[in-house]
Design an enzyme around this catalytic site. Sequence first.
Site, mmCIF file in Angstrom:
data_model
loop_
_atom_site.group_PDB
_atom_site.id
_atom_site.type_symbol
_atom_site.label_atom_id
_atom_site.label_comp_id
_atom_site.label_asym_id
_atom_site.label_seq_id
_atom_site.Cartn_x
_atom_site.Cartn_y
_atom_site.Cartn_z
ATOM 1 N N GLU A 1 0.736 -1.139 -0.049
ATOM 2 C CA GLU A 1 -0.157 0.035 -0.116
ATOM 3 C C GLU A 1 0.831 1.223 0.037
ATOM 4 O O GLU A 1 0.664 2.206 -0.736
ATOM 5 C CB GLU A 1 -0.981 0.121 1.240
ATOM 6 C CG GLU A 1 -2.013 -0.865 0.901
ATOM 7 C CD GLU A 1 -1.595 -2.288 1.348
ATOM 8 O OE1 GLU A 1 -0.386 -2.605 2.133
ATOM 9 O OE2 GLU A 1 -2.563 -3.449 1.526
ATOM 10 N N HIS A 49 -11.859 -4.928 9.651
ATOM 11 C CA HIS A 49 -12.270 -4.498 8.540
ATOM 12 C C HIS A 49 -13.467 -3.648 8.499
ATOM 13 O O HIS A 49 -14.482 -3.525 7.508
ATOM 14 C CB HIS A 49 -12.691 -5.955 7.621
ATOM 15 C CG HIS A 49 -11.657 -6.521 7.261
ATOM 16 N ND1 HIS A 49 -10.645 -7.482 8.052
ATOM 17 C CD2 HIS A 49 -11.087 -6.457 6.152
ATOM 18 C CE1 HIS A 49 -10.002 -7.921 7.277
ATOM 19 N NE2 HIS A 49 -9.846 -7.661 6.256
#
Lengths: 319, 320
Positions: free
Chosen positions: A59, A128
């Site tokens: 990322e 999440h």
Amino acid sequence: MKMTYREALREGLKNALEKDSRIFLMGEDIGAYGGTYAVTKDFLKLYGSERIFDAPLSENGFTGIGIGAALGGLRPVVEVMTVNFAFLALDQIVNSAAVYRHMSGGQVSVPLVIRTTTGGGRQVAAQHSNSFEGWLTHIPGIKILAPATVEDARSFLHFALEDNDPVMIFEHALLLNRSEEVSEKPAMISPYKALVRKSGDKLTLITYGGMLQRCLEATEASSDVEVIDLRSLRPLDTETIFSSVRKTHRVLIVDEGWKSGSLSAEISARIMESCFYDLDAPVQRLCRREVPIPYARHLELAAIPQTSEISAKIKEMLS
Amino acid sequence: MEEAKTLKLLHDMMRVRRMEELCAELYTQEKIRGFLHLYIGEEAVVTGVMSLLQPQDNIMATYREHGHALLKGIPAKSIMAEMFGKIDGCSKGRGGSMHLISAPHRFFGGNAIVAAGIPQAVGLALASKKLKEDRQTVCFFGEGAVAEGVFHEALNMAELWKIPVLFCCENNYYAMGTALARSQAQLNLPKKAEAHNVTAQSVDGMNVFEVIEKTRAALDFITREGRPYFLEFRTYRFRPHSMFDPELYRSKDEVLKWKEKDPINFLIEHMKKNDLLPPEKLDALEKKIEAEMQEAIRFAEMSELEPLEDLGKYLYENDL
Ligand SMILES: Cc1ncc(C[n+]2csc(CCOP(=O)(O)OP(=O)(O)O)c2C)c(N)n1
């Protein structure tokens, strides 16, 4: 015609890719897999690997490549699978993308778009389910958009790509399958204007993103409540907020993020600074409970503001 | 011809060194503040690499980048004004020593987050490739950066996507006070690049001729193959990490040993041996450099401060 939030995002991306060869997409599983949420399904076939980069699990690295490509004259659209993983890219976003223009005295800019999915409510537990868009609003130098409607999901990317500064778009995972009536041609209303989604004169309800629909449901039967959809979280359209507050004299902020050190706190403070004497009651907030989001359904429901809770809060404030 | 070329190398190395020496003085006079990282001892690396580059080439560097900025063509006076925090500085005084940026010189900084510039250089090179521009992209960083995850992420993607970029690792053996050997299990730095299939080589970074030869080969490879290349330059910083460093982590003897390999002395000796440097030439060079640097300092002194009301300027293109 009817269109889903997912289809709207797809259309926005397709329009962009077809319009400008400098635009390319980079992110995890956007190609062969078709996108974690199937937003970029078939894109690899349609546009080829020169435009659709299936990135490794890096990322910070690919966000940095996006920054460099933007510095070098391209128009990258970087997708971070979900906001939960965006923290691995935070260094590049905060210390580079956000500062280059100012730190260079206006010489260089980073026209980078970062798309990411946000929000809880799908029983995917604490790692999440975050709603970190509010956190990102802390940072001068970037812009933060949160489309809450299908129409906005369709047009925000266009505005973000027109911008010569870094823009982050937070797409709510629970909205992806939502279908709404839209016109053939996108309405193209600038994201930097907050919209009054429903007018009323006794209470201003300020919200955005995944919470908008719940707020609209909760106020369906009432003409008392004015619902404002922020659309852009940074910059904030305080003008629209203040003029509503001056009319209704009461404020409720509904934000899926946590309360502490938050966007809802910021909005509340700004109202206090500018509209203190217009208020008939303290500003109220409904936010996610100050716990990591649990897996169990009943616990998750209790941790994130629900329609019934919003209704009850409004009732309490108006009684 | 040979003489002129070599003299130019010497001139550039001496310019970098003299500017750094003056910066140190100006720091003690409190004209320059904040963090100041000097490059003294490492000049052969930047001089050799830059001697092969063109004005249109992209540079990404670190906070130890004064020499890189100067040799990429940013005038000494705009560098000095930047150090002074003045409006005529290349970044209008907003970046200071660590953030020299100049868009016309394709000098993108001046990034002071260790390793953060590495993926950005890959992105710059990707842009040049896609836009079919005739530019090389060169990224400088210290050996400390190889410990960062983003170094590995960037090298992997550069090779995976065939992005033509030159990674220049300036190994001065210390990241602040942490010796390479105390922080890395694998001391062979080319191996780290090779782990990502990136072609790599080590270079004696105190010898400007070797720097040029191996960098030229690397740039040729990049152009021919359209893939990245990693060079480890073995060098040494003669000065502390920054102006706040008491140097507790290394011995005076070690520093003295490396000073025997001083890249400027090495070049002067070489030139003398080959009759390339009559004594009056060296004198003239020194005078010329002194004049350039003193003029830069004068310019920086005279330059104005950015008006306070401009503090909010350049946050966004259309200031909100
Ligand atoms: C991500 C990050 N961590 C820590 C620091 C603090 N820091 C500044 S310079 C430095 C040492 C870096 O050493 P190296 O990469 O070898 O470069 P050198 O200073 O030797 O040129 C450290 C740890 C930083 N700037 N950025």
